[in-house]
Design a protein around this motif. Structure first.
Motif, short mmCIF file in Angstrom:
data_model
loop_
_atom_site.label_atom_id
_atom_site.label_comp_id
_atom_site.label_asym_id
_atom_site.label_seq_id
_atom_site.Cartn_x
_atom_site.Cartn_y
_atom_site.Cartn_z
N MET A 128 0.85 -1.14 0.00
CA MET A 128 0.00 0.00 0.00
C MET A 128 0.91 1.23 0.00
O MET A 128 1.93 1.27 0.66
N VAL A 129 0.51 2.23 -0.75
CA VAL A 129 1.27 3.48 -0.81
C VAL A 129 0.31 4.63 -0.59
O VAL A 129 -0.77 4.67 -1.18
N GLY A 130 0.70 5.54 0.26
CA GLY A 130 -0.06 6.77 0.46
C GLY A 130 0.90 7.93 0.40
O GLY A 130 2.01 7.85 0.91
N VAL A 131 0.51 9.01 -0.26
CA VAL A 131 1.37 10.17 -0.40
C VAL A 131 0.63 11.40 0.12
O VAL A 131 -0.50 11.67 -0.31
N LEU A 132 1.27 12.12 1.03
CA LEU A 132 0.76 13.40 1.51
C LEU A 132 1.61 14.48 0.83
O LEU A 132 2.82 14.52 1.02
N ARG A 133 0.99 15.33 0.03
CA ARG A 133 1.73 16.37 -0.69
C ARG A 133 1.42 17.73 -0.08
O ARG A 133 0.26 18.06 0.15
N ASN A 134 2.47 18.51 0.13
CA ASN A 134 2.29 19.86 0.64
C ASN A 134 3.42 20.75 0.12
O ASN A 134 4.31 21.14 0.86
N GLY A 135 3.41 21.01 -1.16
CA GLY A 135 4.40 21.90 -1.75
C GLY A 135 5.76 21.26 -1.91
O GLY A 135 5.93 20.05 -1.80
#
Length: 79
Positions: A1-8
């Motif tokens: 499972m892969v989860g990505v949190l993007r914030n700039g």
């Protein structure tokens, strides 16, 4: 499972865990003891069990991912 949190723009943080079984026969005699089997590299069926704290690995990873999601507005980059 892969989860990505993007914030700039910013660094990328990677968390990794695993959930696999070891080729070990459980001999506890408990009603919930593992009866699972797997195939080893020699193509033999062997007993397998989760015997090295994988539940702790997953709990720690889930907790860290939850905390990162809660503070993502204070971090720049991907995690």
């Amino acid at each position: 499972m892969v989860g990505v949190l993007r914030n700039g723009k910013g660094p990328t943080v990677l968390l990794r865990t695993e959930l696999d079984a070891l080729p070990v026969e459980e001999k506890t005699g408990l009603p919930y003891a593992s009866t699972a089997t797997g195939v080893n590299p020699q193509d033999r069926t062997v007993p397998v069990m989760h015997a090295c704290g994988h539940d702790v690995h997953m709990a720690g990873w889930t907790g860290a991912a939850t905390l990162l999601a809660r503070i993502k507005d204070r971090c720049a980059g991907r995690c």
